[in-house]
Enzyme design. Sequence first.
Site, short mmCIF file in Angstrom:
data_model
loop_
_atom_site.label_atom_id
_atom_site.label_comp_id
_atom_site.label_asym_id
_atom_site.label_seq_id
_atom_site.Cartn_x
_atom_site.Cartn_y
_atom_site.Cartn_z
CB CYS A 1 -0.97 -0.04 1.19
SG CYS A 1 -2.38 1.02 0.95
CG HIS B 1 -3.19 -4.08 3.22
ND1 HIS B 1 -2.24 -3.46 3.99
CD2 HIS B 1 -3.94 -3.09 2.68
CE1 HIS B 1 -2.40 -2.15 3.93
NE2 HIS B 1 -3.43 -1.90 3.14
CD GLU C 1 -0.58 -6.24 5.50
OE1 GLU C 1 -0.23 -6.69 4.40
OE2 GLU C 1 -0.72 -5.03 5.72
#
Length: 608
Positions: A80, A172, A174
């Site tokens: 990002c 993202h 994660e």
Amino acid sequence: MNHDKIAVVDFGGQFCHLIATKIRKLEVLAEIKDPNDPLESFLEYKGIVLSGSPALASAGEGSQFTEGLIDLPLPVIGFCFGHQEIAKHYGGQVEFTAREYGYAKLHIHQQAEIFHGLGPEEQVWMSHGDSVTRLGEGFIELASSTIGDDREPHRNAAIAHPGLKRYGFQYHPEVDDTVHGSEMLANFVFRICGCRPTWKIDDYVAEQVEAIRREVGDRSVFLLASGGVDSTVTARLIDRALGASRLQLLHIDNGLMRKGESRRVVDRFREYGMGDNLHFIDASETFLQALAGVTEPERKRQIIGTTFIDVFNSEAQRLDLEGFMLGQGTIYPDTIETGGTKHADVIKTHHNRVDVVEQMIAQGKVIEPLRELYKSEVRELGKQLEISDDLLYRHPFPGPGLGIRVLCAAEGEPEGYDPEGAGARLTPILEPAGLEGMLLPIRSVGVKADLRSYEFPVLLHGRGAEWQTLTTLTGRICQEVPGVNRGIYNLLDEIPVEAKVQPGGITRARLDLLRELDQLVMDGLRRHGLMADIWQCPTVLVPLEINGMGRELVVLRPILSERGMTAAPAPLPEALLDELRQAVQDFPDVSGLAIDVTSKPPSTIEWE
Ligand code: XMP
């Protein structure tokens, strides 16, 4: 042993800790770094991850990080904001485009090591307004993305300069909503950075035993043991390293514990065979005196933390424990959340990170064997040390205890309190849903755009409102009504029309009342089989007279969370709420009962 490590540079994005946790799950040590840490300090890592940020890269915000960071001779990947900073650094362009939020489809056009083992299309999760609109020399677009029935794909969802080992993902990896995010992280960590998976929690006990022996030398440890997960695991670990003869435990009843908790803690340490070395002191009067009349949350936190150390020192003296190290069960987020990275705002000072402790750390007088671990890792470790699941999976309880759940107020109307101004903004939001809202004259702590806020809650009223409506409207209110960071929903029949602040600090009577109410709530959760589903459920006393009655508004704060960094409010079953409505009638001081319907951010879990 020397572990291969990855640096996760924290630009203030919400998911920074998640990146580190996910990499650690791959058995590679990941550590959070500040963007302004000295360049040399990054050289011990095998690769660098640049996190997301609330800042806008297109506006040049948040770009003041250590010069040369992106030029280091190490693989670098950004997510990002981090992705956009990499693009900019190499001559690309970042512009504010349309917002993309939620699930997106990633279309991989170009095979690359970073996508090893993945299909041509992947589900990913996006949350951004800025996009990379032009690439610098040598960079290639690996993937684009679409959301819903987008015709035109969003460009540059994943980019790379394979020669330089520079990578960027607009999404993202994660978060769990990116289905193969862990595989992408694994490709970076193993294939690109060449890390070895040696960070195994199984080996951690043996490693820490060695490290504790080295650090303590011929001294001994005097451990502050609240009896929660962290301090119990710490006690077992130090006991294993040094043996019982060099470990003394101190449990302090600070008067801010739950009902009967200190008794249970003492029993538990006995059960674990550490009873002989356990010292217990009832210091509740000392804490209460130190807190008398104090109303500001950060002051309360500082006083509680400092008083712990004062009591610790006088007990050490009384027991003639010269030259002992102070042991604490501090875990990784305690340090980071107290502003452990220069970049992070101090949202709340944890009791084990007050100034006097920081000074002792600088003098080498403190041992904290869990300071690098997340809660989930502490639990894993606890299992290996044969601590029962019962204790390991208990709801987290904050170090300052009930002290941060008994709100306090100064005389008079709080500064900045403007019920009419807020009312005018609240009505158009609430009226269409058949709800009313009243701004309450007391402040609580929250976190907005990664910064601390100290603002007013709104008490919502309207029979039979849907949970979804309450949480959505509260989200809107916190965004659109200045000075509001929390919403609570009235659970009683009477319409609240007037709330009057009851000035005063923490008293034993208020704590005793909260202990009774907290026990009622905990017993209720147990009876309804909700202990495992609800992550944590503080009960909070707010000193308000409502409609001329009582002096304490009781707020329930059930939440769902994974590690407390973000949280969603959780509804409670109507049957349990009915039982609690009945039960509070036995307490004449109680002026009302409400449930907190705010997520974190913009509020925090605890009110202070
Ligand atoms: P907040 O209120 O910041 O809390 O959303 C996140 C989690 O941390 C706990 N908490 C603390 N734990 N010492 C602790 O050991 C503290 O000073 C402290 N303050 C908050 C809180 O209960 C929640 O689980």
